[in-house]
Write a protein that holds these residues in place. Structure first.
Motif, PDB file in Angstrom:
ATOM      1  N   ARG A   1       0.810  -1.223   0.000  1.00 11.94           N
ATOM      2  CA  ARG A   1       0.000   0.000   0.000  1.00 11.94           C
ATOM      3  C   ARG A   1       0.837   1.263   0.000  1.00 11.94           C
ATOM      4  NH1 ARG A   1      -2.849  -0.457   5.419  1.00 11.94           N
ATOM      5  NH2 ARG A   1      -0.724  -1.127   5.916  1.00 11.94           N
ATOM      6  N   GLY A   2       2.078   1.159   0.525  1.00  7.19           N
ATOM      7  CA  GLY A   2       2.918   2.342   0.635  1.00  7.19           C
ATOM      8  C   GLY A   2       3.754   2.303   1.901  1.00  7.19           C
ATOM      9  N   GLN A   3       3.935   3.459   2.529  1.00  7.31           N
ATOM     10  CA  GLN A   3       4.793   3.572   3.703  1.00  7.31           C
ATOM     11  C   GLN A   3       4.131   4.398   4.806  1.00  7.31           C
ATOM     12  OE1 GLN A   3       8.360   5.437   2.174  1.00  7.31           O
ATOM     13  NE2 GLN A   3       9.368   3.462   1.842  1.00  7.31           N
ATOM     14  N   PHE A   4       4.618   4.159   6.023  1.00  2.66           N
ATOM     15  CA  PHE A   4       4.245   4.998   7.161  1.00  2.66           C
ATOM     16  C   PHE A   4       5.467   5.110   8.058  1.00  2.66           C
ATOM     17  CE2 PHE A   4       3.109   5.553  11.594  1.00  2.66           C
ATOM     18  CZ  PHE A   4       2.294   6.678  11.534  1.00  2.66           C
ATOM     19  N   LEU A   5       5.694   6.327   8.596  1.00  5.68           N
ATOM     20  CA  LEU A   5       6.790   6.522   9.523  1.00  5.68           C
ATOM     21  C   LEU A   5       6.526   7.745  10.394  1.00  5.68           C
ATOM     22  CD1 LEU A   5       9.677   8.517   7.969  1.00  5.68           C
ATOM     23  CD2 LEU A   5       7.853   7.707   6.479  1.00  5.68           C
ATOM     24  N   GLU A   6       7.156   7.749  11.555  1.00  7.12           N
ATOM     25  CA  GLU A   6       7.183   8.938  12.401  1.00  7.12           C
ATOM     26  C   GLU A   6       8.447   9.709  12.029  1.00  7.12           C
ATOM     27  OE1 GLU A   6       7.240   7.520  16.395  1.00  7.12           O
ATOM     28  OE2 GLU A   6       5.085   7.135  16.460  1.00  7.12           O
ATOM     29  N   TRP A   7       8.291  10.835  11.345  1.00 12.69           N
ATOM     30  CA  TRP A   7       9.485  11.559  10.911  1.00 12.69           C
ATOM     31  C   TRP A   7       9.954  12.558  11.958  1.00 12.69           C
ATOM     32  CZ3 TRP A   7       9.934  16.864   9.692  1.00 12.69           C
ATOM     33  CH2 TRP A   7       8.742  17.590   9.635  1.00 12.69           C
ATOM     34  N   TYR A   8       9.127  12.802  12.990  1.00 11.28           N
ATOM     35  CA  TYR A   8       9.536  13.673  14.087  1.00 11.28           C
ATOM     36  C   TYR A   8       8.855  13.233  15.371  1.00 11.28           C
ATOM     37  CZ  TYR A   8       9.894  17.756  17.113  1.00 11.28           C
ATOM     38  OH  TYR A   8      10.124  18.584  18.175  1.00 11.28           O
ATOM     39  N   ARG A   9       9.626  13.201  16.464  1.00 16.87           N
ATOM     40  CA  ARG A   9       9.094  12.955  17.805  1.00 16.87           C
ATOM     41  C   ARG A   9       9.745  13.949  18.752  1.00 16.87           C
ATOM     42  NH1 ARG A   9       7.277   7.773  19.633  1.00 16.87           N
ATOM     43  NH2 ARG A   9       7.704   8.609  21.718  1.00 16.87           N
ATOM     44  N   PHE A  10       8.950  14.879  19.289  1.00 18.46           N
ATOM     45  CA  PHE A  10       9.515  15.922  20.136  1.00 18.46           C
ATOM     46  C   PHE A  10      10.178  15.341  21.376  1.00 18.46           C
ATOM     47  CE2 PHE A  10       5.923  15.353  22.861  1.00 18.46           C
ATOM     48  CZ  PHE A  10       6.258  15.920  24.083  1.00 18.46           C
ATOM     49  N   ASP A  11       9.596  14.269  21.937  1.00 21.37           N
ATOM     50  CA  ASP A  11      10.144  13.711  23.164  1.00 21.37           C
ATOM     51  C   ASP A  11      11.463  12.986  22.922  1.00 21.37           C
ATOM     52  OD1 ASP A  11       8.746  11.840  21.643  1.00 21.37           O
ATOM     53  OD2 ASP A  11       8.052  10.697  23.375  1.00 21.37           O
ATOM     54  N   ARG A  12      11.549  12.261  21.813  1.00 18.30           N
ATOM     55  CA  ARG A  12      12.792  11.558  21.499  1.00 18.30           C
ATOM     56  C   ARG A  12      13.910  12.532  21.185  1.00 18.30           C
ATOM     57  NH1 ARG A  12      12.541   6.330  19.907  1.00 18.30           N
ATOM     58  NH2 ARG A  12      14.806   6.492  20.140  1.00 18.30           N
ATOM     59  N   LEU A  13      13.579  13.607  20.467  1.00 21.31           N
ATOM     60  CA  LEU A  13      14.586  14.618  20.164  1.00 21.31           C
ATOM     61  C   LEU A  13      15.062  15.307  21.442  1.00 21.31           C
ATOM     62  CD1 LEU A  13      16.103  16.081  17.849  1.00 21.31           C
ATOM     63  CD2 LEU A  13      14.325  17.829  17.959  1.00 21.31           C
ATOM     64  N   ALA A  14      14.127  15.628  22.324  1.00 17.17           N
ATOM     65  CA  ALA A  14      14.490  16.303  23.568  1.00 17.17           C
ATOM     66  C   ALA A  14      15.407  15.446  24.432  1.00 17.17           C
ATOM     67  CB  ALA A  14      13.228  16.675  24.353  1.00 17.17           C
ATOM     68  N   GLU A  15      15.264  14.133  24.345  1.00 16.54           N
ATOM     69  CA  GLU A  15      16.107  13.232  25.132  1.00 16.54           C
ATOM     70  C   GLU A  15      17.580  13.390  24.769  1.00 16.54           C
ATOM     71  OE1 GLU A  15      14.717   9.296  24.526  1.00 16.54           O
ATOM     72  OE2 GLU A  15      12.853   9.572  25.647  1.00 16.54           O
ATOM     73  N   VAL A  16      17.880  13.604  23.493  1.00 19.71           N
ATOM     74  CA  VAL A  16      19.275  13.695  23.060  1.00 19.71           C
ATOM     75  C   VAL A  16      19.761  15.143  22.986  1.00 19.71           C
ATOM     76  CG1 VAL A  16      19.215  11.504  21.834  1.00 19.71           C
ATOM     77  CG2 VAL A  16      18.652  13.590  20.613  1.00 19.71           C
ATOM     78  N   VAL A  17      18.882  16.061  22.599  1.00 17.59           N
ATOM     79  CA  VAL A  17      19.283  17.454  22.453  1.00 17.59           C
ATOM     80  C   VAL A  17      19.293  18.173  23.799  1.00 17.59           C
ATOM     81  CG1 VAL A  17      18.638  19.669  21.410  1.00 17.59           C
ATOM     82  CG2 VAL A  17      18.487  17.568  20.068  1.00 17.59           C
ATOM     83  N   GLY A  18      18.339  17.825  24.664  1.00 18.57           N
ATOM     84  CA  GLY A  18      18.230  18.474  25.960  1.00 18.57           C
ATOM     85  C   GLY A  18      16.982  19.313  26.111  1.00 18.57           C
ATOM     86  N   HIS A  19      16.329  19.587  24.985  1.00 24.70           N
ATOM     87  CA  HIS A  19      15.079  20.362  25.001  1.00 24.70           C
ATOM     88  C   HIS A  19      14.339  20.080  23.700  1.00 24.70           C
ATOM     89  CE1 HIS A  19      18.124  22.913  23.015  1.00 24.70           C
ATOM     90  NE2 HIS A  19      17.124  23.262  22.217  1.00 24.70           N
ATOM     91  N   PRO A  20      13.018  20.235  23.683  1.00 22.52           N
ATOM     92  CA  PRO A  20      12.272  20.011  22.441  1.00 22.52           C
ATOM     93  C   PRO A  20      12.475  21.158  21.465  1.00 22.52           C
ATOM     94  CG  PRO A  20      10.799  20.759  24.165  1.00 22.52           C
ATOM     95  CD  PRO A  20      12.141  20.549  24.814  1.00 22.52           C
ATOM     96  N   LEU A  21      12.221  20.882  20.208  1.00 25.48           N
ATOM     97  CA  LEU A  21      12.314  21.904  19.175  1.00 25.48           C
ATOM     98  C   LEU A  21      11.037  22.730  19.169  1.00 25.48           C
ATOM     99  CD1 LEU A  21      13.733  23.134  16.656  1.00 25.48           C
ATOM    100  CD2 LEU A  21      12.575  21.386  15.303  1.00 25.48           C
ATOM    101  N   ARG A  22      11.196  24.038  19.291  1.00 18.50           N
ATOM    102  CA  ARG A  22      10.044  24.937  19.214  1.00 18.50           C
ATOM    103  C   ARG A  22       9.637  25.089  17.752  1.00 18.50           C
ATOM    104  NH1 ARG A  22       9.877  30.731  18.417  1.00 18.50           N
ATOM    105  NH2 ARG A  22       7.922  31.617  19.168  1.00 18.50           N
TER     106      ARG A  22
END
Length: 212
Positions: free
Chosen positions: A23-44
């Protein structure tokens, strides 16, 4: 979703888990919580941009004054580009270093670029399309550029006929921008992001202790 830091501090490659079938594809291309875990804060999320480029178009190297700078989360939704991160932060241990990251509509990787870093790309296909979100809205007074063909910087663009905008072609070299005091300061950049980390930590709900 796997997040891998680049050799230049403040940049990460994000590899999402792609689910595909007939049928095609599905993905999560952004997760604020996962990014914040490594960066230190979420992306505004302050602004979202879409960029469409013909093959061999080179855009960049762009950055913004810090504070507030402009962090970016970039992905290629059509075709392919070779993205480049350039450390333009004076005083950084990797000042002047650049690193390529391939982005395309097959692997669906994304790239996080922190405040103070330079960013650009070359389109490898026709109609290469980037979608990216920014932490701050466009501010023409604080927007800066480095000439992507600066021979001292020495970015090895994979094209013999790069196509540049008038603005990028007229942009100063890294050395010229440094001499004019136009480059971000590494200590100021790290202090600014540390403030974002502290604000995120203060706003996070406390962990509740539980007894059995």
């Amino acid at each position: 979703m796997k997040m891998t830091p680049l050799s230049i501090g403040g940049a990460w490659v994000i590899a999402p888990q792609v689910h595909g079938d007939a049928r095609g594809q599905f993905l999560e291309w952004y997760r604020f919580d996962r990014l914040a875990e490594v960066v230190g804060h979420p992306l505004r999320f302050a602004q979202a941009n879409l960029s469409v480029s013909a093959k061999d178009v080179v855009r960049g190297i762009h950055y913004a004054d810090v504070p507030p700078g402009q962090a970016k989360y970039v992905t290629c939704v059509r075709g392919a580009v070779l993205d480049v991160i350039v450390d333009v932060r004076v005083g950084s241990p990797t000042f002047g270093r650049w690193e390529f990251v391939p982005l395309d509509d097959e692997d669906r990787h994304a790239l996080y670029v922190a405040e103070g870093l330079g960013h650009g790309f070359v389109a490898l296909t026709e109609d290469a399309t980037l979608s990216y979100v920014c932490s701050q809205t466009y501010n023409p007074v604080g927007e800066r550029a480095i000439n992507p063909l600066d021979p001292t910087l020495g970015i090895e663009w994979p094209t013999d006929a790069p196509v540049l905008s008038d603005r990028d072609a007229a942009a100063p070299s890294l050395a010229e921008a440094r001499g004019a005091g136009l480059l971000p300061d590494y200590a100021r950049c790290t202090a600014y992001t540390a403030g974002l980390d502290a604000a995120h930590l203060a706003a996070s709900p406390p962990t509740e202790s539980r007894t059995r």
